[in-house]
Motif scaffolding. Structure first.
Motif, PDB file in Angstrom:
ATOM      1  N   GLU A  37      -2.828   3.170  -0.817  1.00 22.46           N
ATOM      2  CA  GLU A  37      -2.701   1.627  -1.157  1.00 22.46           C
ATOM      3  C   GLU A  37      -1.886   1.267  -2.506  1.00 22.46           C
ATOM      4  O   GLU A  37      -2.449   2.024  -3.234  1.00 22.46           O
ATOM      5  N   VAL A  38      -1.152   0.548  -2.758  1.00 24.55           N
ATOM      6  CA  VAL A  38      -0.073   0.724  -3.697  1.00 24.55           C
ATOM      7  C   VAL A  38      -0.956   0.028  -5.047  1.00 24.55           C
ATOM      8  O   VAL A  38      -0.508   0.607  -5.864  1.00 24.55           O
ATOM      9  N   ILE A  44      -5.501   6.349   1.775  1.00 25.05           N
ATOM     10  CA  ILE A  44      -5.930   5.584   3.102  1.00 25.05           C
ATOM     11  C   ILE A  44      -5.806   6.147   4.352  1.00 25.05           C
ATOM     12  O   ILE A  44      -6.420   5.908   5.220  1.00 25.05           O
ATOM     13  N   MET A  45      -4.828   7.070   4.384  1.00 29.83           N
ATOM     14  CA  MET A  45      -4.627   7.853   5.685  1.00 29.83           C
ATOM     15  C   MET A  45      -3.491   9.065   5.596  1.00 29.83           C
ATOM     16  O   MET A  45      -2.869   8.981   4.432  1.00 29.83           O
ATOM     17  N   ILE A  83      -0.297  -4.030   9.526  1.00 29.02           N
ATOM     18  CA  ILE A  83       0.940  -3.554   9.208  1.00 29.02           C
ATOM     19  C   ILE A  83       0.916  -3.160   7.820  1.00 29.02           C
ATOM     20  O   ILE A  83       0.228  -3.667   6.898  1.00 29.02           O
ATOM     21  N   GLN A  84       1.534  -2.021   7.620  1.00 35.15           N
ATOM     22  CA  GLN A  84       1.498  -1.417   6.290  1.00 35.15           C
ATOM     23  C   GLN A  84       3.167  -1.592   5.653  1.00 35.15           C
ATOM     24  O   GLN A  84       3.899  -0.791   6.415  1.00 35.15           O
ATOM     25  N   ILE A 104      -1.469  -3.291   2.203  1.00 34.30           N
ATOM     26  CA  ILE A 104      -2.012  -3.586   3.699  1.00 34.30           C
ATOM     27  C   ILE A 104      -2.927  -4.980   3.524  1.00 34.30           C
ATOM     28  O   ILE A 104      -3.467  -5.449   4.245  1.00 34.30           O
ATOM     29  N   GLY A 105      -2.530  -5.665   2.243  1.00 37.48           N
ATOM     30  CA  GLY A 105      -3.060  -6.873   2.048  1.00 37.48           C
ATOM     31  C   GLY A 105      -4.716  -6.775   1.693  1.00 37.48           C
ATOM     32  O   GLY A 105      -5.331  -5.578   1.947  1.00 37.48           O
ATOM     33  N   GLU A 106      -5.335  -7.958   1.384  1.00 38.06           N
ATOM     34  CA  GLU A 106      -6.673  -7.903   1.041  1.00 38.06           C
ATOM     35  C   GLU A 106      -7.509  -7.475   1.954  1.00 38.06           C
ATOM     36  O   GLU A 106      -8.440  -6.706   1.384  1.00 38.06           O
TER      37      GLU A 106
END
Length: 145
Positions: A37-38, A44-45, A83-84, A104-106
């Motif tokens: 996650e940026v 995260i995967m 969406i990533q 990935i958004g909040e």
């Protein structure tokens, strides 16, 4: 980006010190991809990419993997809406691993189980315990299974 972004592998010197992307795919045509996650750098995967998935990722800025179980490309979020969006793509020193940093958004989740990260459990002594917060979505509802 153009398709010339991915180059054939050349010398060790050029692979390790050069400025051309020369990924090393394994015998099955795959390269491991770590996804973080940026904003937090949380892993995260982990998934695999083939050359087509890597090209698609670069061209669309959407994380695209190769599903070994399905035998086809997998654009992360095409089913779930999670969406990533790729913000950065890196490779290691010998270009045999890809690292992508995604947004990935909040309320985004990376895992098909609904958790933010696929790494939502940890070993505590001899047993796994949950350590990833609560699921962010219900997989049965999202995937209609």
């Amino acid at each position: 980006m153009s398709q010339t972004c991915i180059h054939e592998r050349t010398s060790k010197e050029e692979i390790e010190k050069g400025l051309k992307l020369q990924p090393k795919f394994d015998a099955n045509g795959l390269i491991p991809c770590i996804t973080t996650e940026v904003h937090t750098n949380e892993v995260i995967m982990f998934a695999w990419m083939n050359e087509e998935a890597l090209r698609h990722t670069i061209e669309t800025n959407k994380a695209t993997y190769f599903s070994r179980s399905r035998g086809k490309l997998w654009v992360k979020g095409e089913s779930s809406g999670q969406i990533q969006w790729v913000k950065e793509l890196r490779t290691d020193c010998d270009q045999d691993v890809i690292l992508i940093k995604v947004d990935i958004g909040e309320k985004g989740a990376a895992c098909h189980t609904g958790y933010k990260s696929c790494f939502y459990r940890k070993l505590d002594g001899v047993e796994l315990i949950y350590d990833g917060g609560e699921p962010l979505f219900d997989p049965a509802e999202v995937y209609k299974k």
